[in-house]
Motif scaffolding. Structure first.
Motif, PDB file in Angstrom:
ATOM      1  N   ALA A  51     -86.099  -5.479  10.691  1.00 37.61           N
ATOM      2  CA  ALA A  51     -84.970  -4.824  10.012  1.00 37.61           C
ATOM      3  C   ALA A  51     -84.561  -5.564   8.744  1.00 37.61           C
ATOM      4  O   ALA A  51     -83.879  -4.994   7.879  1.00 37.61           O
ATOM      5  N   LEU A  90     -87.055   4.354  11.543  1.00 32.68           N
ATOM      6  CA  LEU A  90     -86.030   5.031  10.760  1.00 32.68           C
ATOM      7  C   LEU A  90     -85.508   6.238  11.534  1.00 32.68           C
ATOM      8  O   LEU A  90     -84.296   6.499  11.574  1.00 32.68           O
ATOM      9  N   GLU A  93     -83.140   5.229  13.997  1.00 33.20           N
ATOM     10  CA  GLU A  93     -81.957   4.631  13.368  1.00 33.20           C
ATOM     11  C   GLU A  93     -81.858   3.115  13.588  1.00 33.20           C
ATOM     12  O   GLU A  93     -80.761   2.559  13.697  1.00 33.20           O
ATOM     13  N   ARG A  94     -82.994   2.452  13.616  1.00 31.90           N
ATOM     14  CA  ARG A  94     -82.998   0.986  13.704  1.00 31.90           C
ATOM     15  C   ARG A  94     -83.055   0.357  12.311  1.00 31.90           C
ATOM     16  O   ARG A  94     -82.763  -0.820  12.160  1.00 31.90           O
ATOM     17  N   VAL A  95     -83.496   1.138  11.337  1.00 32.36           N
ATOM     18  CA  VAL A  95     -83.481   0.702   9.946  1.00 32.36           C
ATOM     19  C   VAL A  95     -82.833   1.801   9.112  1.00 32.36           C
ATOM     20  O   VAL A  95     -82.801   2.971   9.527  1.00 32.36           O
ATOM     21  N   SER A  96     -82.340   1.431   7.945  1.00 34.81           N
ATOM     22  CA  SER A  96     -81.663   2.414   7.089  1.00 34.81           C
ATOM     23  C   SER A  96     -82.599   3.040   6.064  1.00 34.81           C
ATOM     24  O   SER A  96     -82.262   4.039   5.433  1.00 34.81           O
ATOM     25  N   GLU A  97     -83.787   2.452   5.900  1.00 34.43           N
ATOM     26  CA  GLU A  97     -84.773   3.012   4.982  1.00 34.43           C
ATOM     27  C   GLU A  97     -86.181   2.587   5.399  1.00 34.43           C
ATOM     28  O   GLU A  97     -86.359   1.599   6.102  1.00 34.43           O
TER      29      GLU A  97
END
Length: 302
Positions: A51, A90, A93-97
């Motif tokens: 992340a 993504l 929803e573990r990373v924003s991009e």
């Protein structure tokens, strides 16, 4: 807040590949190697988890790959694997991009697929002189690969009941678990019948339990795709002087010979299990001998 370990990120992704994407073992193993390679890079640069990776980290990683002089195809594969990895996380929803989304893939070279000439394929089959169970098995494998153009990974997953010698077809489970029926030629049918009724029966007696796998190892278990590649490569190296031969070249040979002898491109596409026609069009090249032969018989002043 609970934070997943790096291993959990990897495990969740591979569960997704197996259950949702139905990816082959070969594909998942390649993805694993590429992700573990990137993980080593992260450790070397003291990046605290997937992340925390930034676009600058991605650029640094690309620089490292090119410094190591990896082939463009290899770099593209690694980036593709990591792009899929981040796309999945993504979505969860573990990373924003997806930090690999905007990476420009290096252009692939125009190298044509390697293949064996028809005479070389004949030499390959003529080289079988023994009639032992493992020789029967190896010949059946080669005849089947050349008769159908199937992938080695598809060949390793075949069971005995997938072969119908009465009508001469084989049920192939391709990428994404897509099924296709492929015709078998007379030579392949003969080799398979001999192996199934004789060699396989003898090999199967060494198994501890009933095994439906078509191709067995000497202990009676299913041959892995890696074992089949080793078998095919050893047989190929005995008869060909070409360098860097691969078992996949049997598939290339199948497609090239079919097209050179007048087969329709879309038929070959269906036989190979290609989703897109563009994947098959690379085989529309012709050999120098074929060009010379066409020229000789069609040009008025040849």
């Amino acid at each position: 807040m609970f934070t997943l370990s790096e291993q959990s990120w990897i495990d969740l992704f591979f569960t997704y590949l197996r259950l949702e994407k139905n990816s082959s073992t070969h594909t998942t193993n390649n993805y694993l190697r590429d992700i573990l390679d990137f993980q080593q890079f992260m450790k070397g640069h003291k990046i605290r988890g997937f992340a925390a990776v930034t676009t600058q980290d991605v650029r640094n990683y690309l620089t490292k790959l090119f410094e190591k002089e990896y082939a463009r195809k290899t770099v593209s594969r690694k980036i593709s694997a990591l792009r899929s990895f981040y796309r999945f996380h993504l979505r969860e929803e573990r990373v924003s991009e997806n930090v690999f989304q905007s990476v420009v893939m290096p252009k692939k070279g125009e190298r044509l697929p390697n293949f064996l000439y028809e005479e070389e394929m004949q030499e390959l089959f003529d080289a079988f002189v023994d009639n032992k169970p493992l020789d029967q098995r190896d010949r059946a494998i080669l005849e089947l690969l050349y008769a159908t153009g199937m992938r080695v990974s598809e060949c390793s997953q075949l069971n005995v009941h997938d072969i119908d010698l009465m009508i001469g077809t084989v049920l192939v489970i391709g990428k994404g678990r897509k099924e296709r029926y492929t015709p078998l030629g007379a030579f392949a049918c003969d080799a398979l019948e001999k192996y199934i009724e004789d060699g396989r029966v003898k090999i199967h007696t060494k198994a501890n339990q009933v095994n439906d796998a078509l191709f067995l190892n000497y202990r009676g278990g299913r041959l892995t795709d890696r074992s089949i590649r080793t078998i095919v490569l050893k047989r190929m190296e005995k008869v060909s002087n070409q360098k860097k031969l691969r078992p996949h070249d049997i598939r290339h040979s199948f497609a090239t010979h079919m097209l050179n002898n007048g087969a329709d491109l879309r038929i070959v596409q269906e036989l190979l299990g290609h989703e897109h026609l563009s994947s098959t069009q690379i085989y529309t090249h012709v050999t120098k001998d074929r060009l010379r032969d066409v020229y000789k018989h069609t040009h008025p002043r040849a």
